[in-house]
Scaffold this motif. Structure first.
Motif, mmCIF file in Angstrom:
data_model
loop_
_atom_site.group_PDB
_atom_site.id
_atom_site.type_symbol
_atom_site.label_atom_id
_atom_site.label_comp_id
_atom_site.label_asym_id
_atom_site.label_seq_id
_atom_site.Cartn_x
_atom_site.Cartn_y
_atom_site.Cartn_z
ATOM 1 N N THR A 1 1.173 3.050 -3.316
ATOM 2 C CA THR A 1 -0.010 3.596 -3.965
ATOM 3 C C THR A 1 -0.674 4.635 -3.080
ATOM 4 O O THR A 1 -0.444 4.698 -1.883
ATOM 5 C CB THR A 1 -1.016 2.471 -4.283
ATOM 6 O OG1 THR A 1 -1.417 1.853 -3.066
ATOM 7 C CG2 THR A 1 -0.401 1.435 -5.207
ATOM 8 N N ALA A 2 -1.505 5.444 -3.709
ATOM 9 C CA ALA A 2 -2.225 6.489 -2.980
ATOM 10 C C ALA A 2 -3.723 6.299 -3.233
ATOM 11 O O ALA A 2 -4.251 5.242 -2.939
ATOM 12 C CB ALA A 2 -1.733 7.861 -3.428
ATOM 13 N N GLU A 3 -4.376 7.275 -3.846
ATOM 14 C CA GLU A 3 -5.817 7.200 -4.072
ATOM 15 C C GLU A 3 -6.177 6.201 -5.168
ATOM 16 O O GLU A 3 -5.335 5.819 -5.975
ATOM 17 C CB GLU A 3 -6.334 8.586 -4.444
ATOM 18 C CG GLU A 3 -5.784 9.102 -5.751
ATOM 19 C CD GLU A 3 -6.172 10.536 -6.028
ATOM 20 O OE1 GLU A 3 -7.262 10.957 -5.620
ATOM 21 O OE2 GLU A 3 -5.384 11.232 -6.678
ATOM 22 N N THR B 1 2.806 6.270 -6.279
ATOM 23 C CA THR B 1 3.729 7.317 -5.852
ATOM 24 C C THR B 1 5.126 7.099 -6.437
ATOM 25 O O THR B 1 5.951 7.997 -6.387
ATOM 26 C CB THR B 1 3.822 7.367 -4.312
ATOM 27 O OG1 THR B 1 4.213 6.076 -3.831
ATOM 28 C CG2 THR B 1 2.481 7.744 -3.698
ATOM 29 N N LYS C 1 0.809 -1.211 0.000
ATOM 30 C CA LYS C 1 0.000 0.000 0.000
ATOM 31 C C LYS C 1 0.847 1.268 0.000
ATOM 32 O O LYS C 1 0.414 2.301 -0.446
ATOM 33 C CB LYS C 1 -0.940 0.001 1.195
ATOM 34 C CG LYS C 1 -2.074 -0.983 1.051
ATOM 35 C CD LYS C 1 -3.215 -0.618 1.958
ATOM 36 C CE LYS C 1 -4.331 -1.611 1.848
ATOM 37 N NZ LYS C 1 -5.224 -1.384 0.751
ATOM 38 N N SER C 2 2.092 1.198 0.500
ATOM 39 C CA SER C 2 2.928 2.375 0.548
ATOM 40 C C SER C 2 3.308 2.867 -0.850
ATOM 41 O O SER C 2 3.714 4.002 -1.013
ATOM 42 C CB SER C 2 4.196 2.099 1.357
ATOM 43 O OG SER C 2 4.939 1.085 0.723
ATOM 44 N N ARG D 1 -3.629 5.289 -8.158
ATOM 45 C CA ARG D 1 -2.495 6.217 -8.287
ATOM 46 C C ARG D 1 -1.280 5.627 -7.590
ATOM 47 O O ARG D 1 -1.378 5.092 -6.496
ATOM 48 C CB ARG D 1 -2.808 7.573 -7.654
ATOM 49 C CG ARG D 1 -1.627 8.558 -7.784
ATOM 50 C CD ARG D 1 -1.858 9.858 -7.049
ATOM 51 N NE ARG D 1 -2.968 10.601 -7.566
ATOM 52 C CZ ARG D 1 -2.873 11.505 -8.548
ATOM 53 N NH1 ARG D 1 -1.725 11.738 -9.115
ATOM 54 N NH2 ARG D 1 -3.937 12.149 -8.951
#
Length: 149
Positions: free
Chosen positions: A12-14, A51, A9-10, A49
Motif C-alpha cells: 500500500t501507499a497513501e 501498488t 505496508k509494502s 491506495r
C-alpha cells in the motif's frame, strides 16, 4: 479469515480518512459510505491506495479499510473511480442489511488484487554447435544399418 485480509505496508501507499476525503466527483456509493461509517462510529475508516493490481488502463487501486482490515478493493482510471469501486465491493458485505443498491462490476474486487505478471518467455534455443543429446533431444540416427544378428 479477518487476519488474512490484512496486508503488508509494502503493498500500500497513501491513505485518506473517509471522514476527511474530498472527492473530485462524489458518487452515491461514496456518499453512502461516509454516512455509514459515521453512523456506525467507524472513525478510523480509510481509503488506501494499493501498488498491486494496477493496469495501464486502470492505474489506480484502492481498498476500504476499517479497523485495520481491508473490506473491498476497487480499480479505476481515476482515484475517485477506484474508490467508488472499493466502496461498492465493501457494501456487498453488508447487502443483508439493506445495502443492495450498489451494483458490482469487474473492477469491484472482493479479494486483494494481485499483479498480472506476463507469462514467462519460452526457454532460449540451445547454442549452435552442441550435440543434440546435450540439448535434451535423442541422438539423430547415424544412417548405418543395424548390426547383423
Amino acid at each position: 479469515n479477518g487476519g488474512a485480509a490484512k496486508k503488508a505496508k509494502s503493498d500500500t501507499a497513501e491513505s485518506f480518512l473517509v471522514k476527511k476525503y474530498r472527492a473530485d466527483k462524489i458518487t452515491v456509493a461514496m456518499e453512502a459510505f461516509v454516512k455509514y461509517t459515521k453512523s456506525h462510529r467507524m472513525l478510523d475508516a480509510q481509503y488506501v491506495r494499493w501498488t498491486r493490481g494496477v493496469t495501464p488502463e486502470k492505474p489506480h487501486v484502492f481498498s476500504t479499510r476499517v479497523g485495520g482490515t481491508d473490506l473491498g478493493w476497487g480499480r479505476g482510471s481515476t482515484r475517485d473511480a477506484a474508490i467508488d469501486c472499493s466502496v461498492r465491493a465493501a457494501f456487498s458485505l453488508v447487502g443483508a442489511h439493506g445495502y443492495r443498491n450498489f451494483p458490482l462490476d469487474d473492477d469491484c474486487l472482493m479479494e486483494a488484487p494481485e499483479d498480472n505478471l506476463p507469462a514467462p518467455p519460452p526457454p532460449p534455443p540451445p547454442p549452435p554447435g552442441l550435440p543434440p543429446s546435450f540439448a535434451g533431444l535423442p541422438p539423430p540416427p547415424t544412417g548405418l544399418p543395424p548390426p547383423p544378428q
